[in-house]
Scaffold this motif. Sequence first.
Motif, PDB file in Angstrom:
ATOM      1  N   VAL A 138      27.671  10.081  29.988  1.00 20.84           N
ATOM      2  CA  VAL A 138      26.886  11.031  29.197  1.00 20.84           C
ATOM      3  C   VAL A 138      25.506  10.416  28.985  1.00 20.84           C
ATOM      4  N   VAL A 139      24.509  10.988  29.657  1.00 22.59           N
ATOM      5  CA  VAL A 139      23.133  10.497  29.621  1.00 22.59           C
ATOM      6  C   VAL A 139      22.370  11.339  28.602  1.00 22.59           C
ATOM      7  N   VAL A 140      21.983  10.730  27.499  1.00 19.46           N
ATOM      8  CA  VAL A 140      21.415  11.453  26.361  1.00 19.46           C
ATOM      9  C   VAL A 140      19.886  11.368  26.319  1.00 19.46           C
ATOM     10  N   ASP A 141      19.249  12.524  26.365  1.00 13.16           N
ATOM     11  CA  ASP A 141      17.827  12.694  26.023  1.00 13.16           C
ATOM     12  C   ASP A 141      16.864  11.761  26.746  1.00 13.16           C
ATOM     13  N   MET A 142      17.053  11.571  28.021  1.00  9.14           N
ATOM     14  CA  MET A 142      16.126  10.746  28.802  1.00  9.14           C
ATOM     15  C   MET A 142      14.923  11.608  29.188  1.00  9.14           C
ATOM     16  N   GLN A 143      14.070  11.865  28.174  1.00 13.86           N
ATOM     17  CA  GLN A 143      12.991  12.831  28.308  1.00 13.86           C
ATOM     18  C   GLN A 143      11.611  12.208  28.166  1.00 13.86           C
TER      19      GLN A 143
END
Length: 188
Positions: free
Chosen positions: A13-18
Amino acid sequence: MTLTALPRSSALVVVDMQQGFTDPVWGTPVDLAGCRSRVRDLVDVFEAAAAPVVVVRHDSHEAGSPLAPDAGGNALFDEIAAVEPAVLVTKSVNSAFLGAPDLNSWLHERGIDTVVVCGIQTNMCVETTARMGGNLGYRVIVPLDATTTFELTGAGASADAATLMRITGINLAGGGFAEVCATADIGF
Protein backbone atom coordinates in the motif's frame (compact mmCIF):
# COMPACT_ATOMS: atom_id res chain seq x y z
CA MET A 1 14.60 -6.60 12.35
CA THR A 2 14.70 -9.21 9.60
CA LEU A 3 11.42 -10.55 8.35
CA THR A 4 10.79 -14.01 7.12
CA ALA A 5 9.49 -14.14 3.56
CA LEU A 6 6.19 -12.38 3.05
CA PRO A 7 3.20 -14.61 2.43
CA ARG A 8 1.70 -14.63 -1.07
CA SER A 9 -1.40 -13.07 0.52
CA SER A 10 0.43 -9.71 0.82
CA ALA A 11 -0.18 -6.33 -0.80
CA LEU A 12 1.91 -3.18 -0.93
CA VAL A 13 0.00 0.00 0.00
CA VAL A 14 1.78 3.10 -1.33
CA VAL A 15 0.37 6.15 0.44
CA ASP A 16 0.26 9.69 -0.97
CA MET A 17 3.46 9.74 -3.01
CA GLN A 18 2.42 13.07 -4.51
CA GLN A 19 4.27 16.02 -5.99
CA GLY A 20 2.45 18.44 -3.69
CA PHE A 21 4.67 17.31 -0.82
CA THR A 22 7.53 19.25 -2.41
CA ASP A 23 5.58 22.49 -1.81
CA PRO A 24 7.36 24.75 0.72
CA VAL A 25 4.15 24.92 2.80
CA TRP A 26 5.12 21.54 4.31
CA GLY A 27 8.71 22.38 5.19
CA THR A 28 11.65 20.07 4.53
CA PRO A 29 11.01 16.33 4.67
CA VAL A 30 13.45 13.74 5.96
CA ASP A 31 15.30 12.26 2.97
CA LEU A 32 12.50 12.57 0.41
CA ALA A 33 14.77 11.30 -2.37
CA GLY A 34 15.65 8.21 -0.34
CA CYS A 35 12.00 7.61 0.53
CA ARG A 36 11.03 7.82 -3.15
CA SER A 37 13.81 5.42 -4.13
CA ARG A 38 12.93 2.90 -1.41
CA VAL A 39 9.21 3.03 -2.24
CA ARG A 40 10.12 2.28 -5.84
CA ASP A 41 12.33 -0.60 -4.61
CA LEU A 42 9.31 -2.01 -2.75
CA VAL A 43 7.15 -1.68 -5.87
CA ASP A 44 9.78 -3.62 -7.79
CA VAL A 45 9.80 -6.40 -5.15
CA PHE A 46 6.01 -6.71 -5.28
CA GLU A 47 5.83 -6.54 -9.08
CA ALA A 48 8.52 -9.22 -9.39
CA ALA A 49 6.45 -11.45 -7.08
CA ALA A 50 3.25 -10.65 -9.02
CA ALA A 51 1.81 -9.33 -5.74
CA PRO A 52 -0.66 -6.44 -5.79
CA VAL A 53 0.44 -2.84 -5.46
CA VAL A 54 -2.23 -0.46 -4.14
CA VAL A 55 -1.62 3.20 -4.87
CA VAL A 56 -3.32 5.74 -2.61
CA ARG A 57 -3.78 9.38 -3.57
CA HIS A 58 -4.89 12.15 -1.21
CA ASP A 59 -7.49 14.43 -2.84
CA SER A 60 -7.66 17.34 -0.41
CA HIS A 61 -10.86 19.35 0.01
CA GLU A 62 -8.98 22.25 1.65
CA ALA A 63 -8.95 25.44 -0.42
CA GLY A 64 -5.50 26.14 -1.82
CA SER A 65 -4.06 22.78 -0.82
CA PRO A 66 -1.22 21.55 -3.05
CA LEU A 67 -2.98 18.14 -2.87
CA ALA A 68 -6.34 19.37 -4.18
CA PRO A 69 -7.58 17.41 -7.21
CA ASP A 70 -7.24 20.47 -9.47
CA ALA A 71 -3.73 21.34 -8.24
CA GLY A 72 -0.57 20.21 -10.00
CA GLY A 73 0.69 18.79 -6.71
CA ASN A 74 -2.08 16.20 -6.70
CA ALA A 75 -0.10 14.25 -9.31
CA LEU A 76 1.89 11.24 -8.20
CA PHE A 77 5.68 11.31 -8.32
CA ASP A 78 6.86 10.00 -11.70
CA GLU A 79 8.17 6.70 -10.34
CA ILE A 80 4.74 5.92 -8.85
CA ALA A 81 2.74 7.39 -11.74
CA ALA A 82 4.50 4.82 -13.94
CA VAL A 83 3.11 1.95 -11.82
CA GLU A 84 0.07 -0.01 -13.02
CA PRO A 85 -1.61 -0.38 -9.63
CA ALA A 86 -3.94 -3.24 -8.86
CA VAL A 87 -6.22 -0.49 -7.57
CA LEU A 88 -6.05 3.28 -7.08
CA VAL A 89 -7.64 4.42 -3.81
CA THR A 90 -8.51 8.09 -3.45
CA LYS A 91 -9.13 9.63 -0.06
CA SER A 92 -9.56 12.99 1.63
CA VAL A 93 -8.75 11.87 5.19
CA ASN A 94 -5.72 10.23 6.80
CA SER A 95 -6.60 6.54 6.44
CA ALA A 96 -6.47 4.73 3.12
CA PHE A 97 -9.16 2.47 4.61
CA LEU A 98 -11.60 5.41 4.40
CA GLY A 99 -11.14 6.02 0.68
CA ALA A 100 -12.77 4.85 -2.53
CA PRO A 101 -12.96 2.13 -3.48
CA ASP A 102 -13.21 0.56 -0.03
CA LEU A 103 -9.72 -0.82 0.64
CA ASN A 104 -10.80 -3.28 3.33
CA SER A 105 -13.36 -4.89 1.00
CA TRP A 106 -10.91 -4.92 -1.89
CA LEU A 107 -8.25 -6.69 0.21
CA HIS A 108 -10.72 -9.19 1.70
CA GLU A 109 -12.12 -10.09 -1.73
CA ARG A 110 -8.61 -11.09 -2.79
CA GLY A 111 -7.72 -13.00 0.37
CA ILE A 112 -5.03 -10.52 1.37
CA ASP A 113 -4.13 -10.64 5.06
CA THR A 114 -0.77 -8.82 5.10
CA VAL A 115 -0.16 -5.22 4.06
CA VAL A 116 3.14 -3.40 3.72
CA VAL A 117 2.47 0.32 4.13
CA CYS A 118 4.88 3.01 2.89
CA GLY A 119 4.81 6.62 1.67
CA ILE A 120 4.06 10.09 2.96
CA GLN A 121 3.55 11.31 5.78
CA THR A 122 5.00 8.87 8.29
CA ASN A 123 3.12 10.21 11.30
CA MET A 124 -0.10 11.09 9.49
CA CYS A 125 -1.50 9.00 6.65
CA VAL A 126 1.01 6.14 6.88
CA GLU A 127 0.56 5.76 10.64
CA THR A 128 -3.24 6.13 10.49
CA THR A 129 -3.50 3.56 7.69
CA ALA A 130 -1.23 1.17 9.58
CA ARG A 131 -3.16 1.57 12.84
CA MET A 132 -6.50 1.02 11.13
CA GLY A 133 -5.12 -1.96 9.23
CA GLY A 134 -3.98 -3.48 12.52
CA ASN A 135 -7.37 -2.80 14.07
CA LEU A 136 -9.05 -4.52 11.12
CA GLY A 137 -6.96 -7.64 11.72
CA TYR A 138 -4.31 -7.36 9.01
CA ARG A 139 -0.69 -8.14 9.60
CA VAL A 140 0.79 -4.71 8.96
CA ILE A 141 4.44 -4.08 8.14
CA VAL A 142 5.90 -0.59 7.89
CA PRO A 143 9.39 -0.20 6.40
CA LEU A 144 10.05 3.10 8.16
CA ASP A 145 12.84 4.13 5.78
CA ALA A 146 10.29 4.05 2.92
CA THR A 147 8.35 6.87 4.58
CA THR A 148 9.00 10.53 5.20
CA THR A 149 7.46 13.41 7.09
CA PHE A 150 7.91 17.04 8.11
CA GLU A 151 8.41 19.01 11.33
CA LEU A 152 5.14 19.46 13.20
CA THR A 153 3.94 22.06 15.69
CA GLY A 154 0.85 21.78 17.87
CA ALA A 155 -0.38 22.06 21.44
CA GLY A 156 2.39 24.54 22.21
CA ALA A 157 5.19 22.17 21.21
CA SER A 158 7.06 21.07 18.11
CA ALA A 159 9.01 18.05 16.95
CA ASP A 160 11.42 17.66 14.07
CA ALA A 161 10.66 15.19 11.31
CA ALA A 162 13.26 12.60 12.35
CA THR A 163 11.84 12.51 15.87
CA LEU A 164 8.30 12.11 14.53
CA MET A 165 9.42 9.18 12.37
CA ARG A 166 11.11 7.51 15.35
CA ILE A 167 8.02 8.05 17.54
CA THR A 168 5.76 6.66 14.82
CA GLY A 169 7.89 3.52 14.74
CA ILE A 170 7.59 3.24 18.53
CA ASN A 171 3.82 3.85 18.41
CA LEU A 172 3.23 1.23 15.73
CA ALA A 173 5.52 -1.48 17.07
CA GLY A 174 5.08 -0.78 20.77
CA GLY A 175 1.32 -0.44 20.40
CA GLY A 176 1.02 -3.73 18.54
CA PHE A 177 -0.34 -2.13 15.36
CA ALA A 178 2.49 -3.07 13.01
CA GLU A 179 5.90 -4.60 12.57
CA VAL A 180 8.45 -1.90 11.85
CA CYS A 181 11.47 -2.72 9.70
CA ALA A 182 13.67 -1.43 6.87
CA THR A 183 12.98 -1.71 3.17
CA ALA A 184 15.88 -4.19 2.84
CA ASP A 185 13.99 -6.57 5.15
CA ILE A 186 11.04 -6.94 2.76
CA GLY A 187 10.97 -9.89 0.40
CA PHE A 188 9.05 -12.93 -0.77
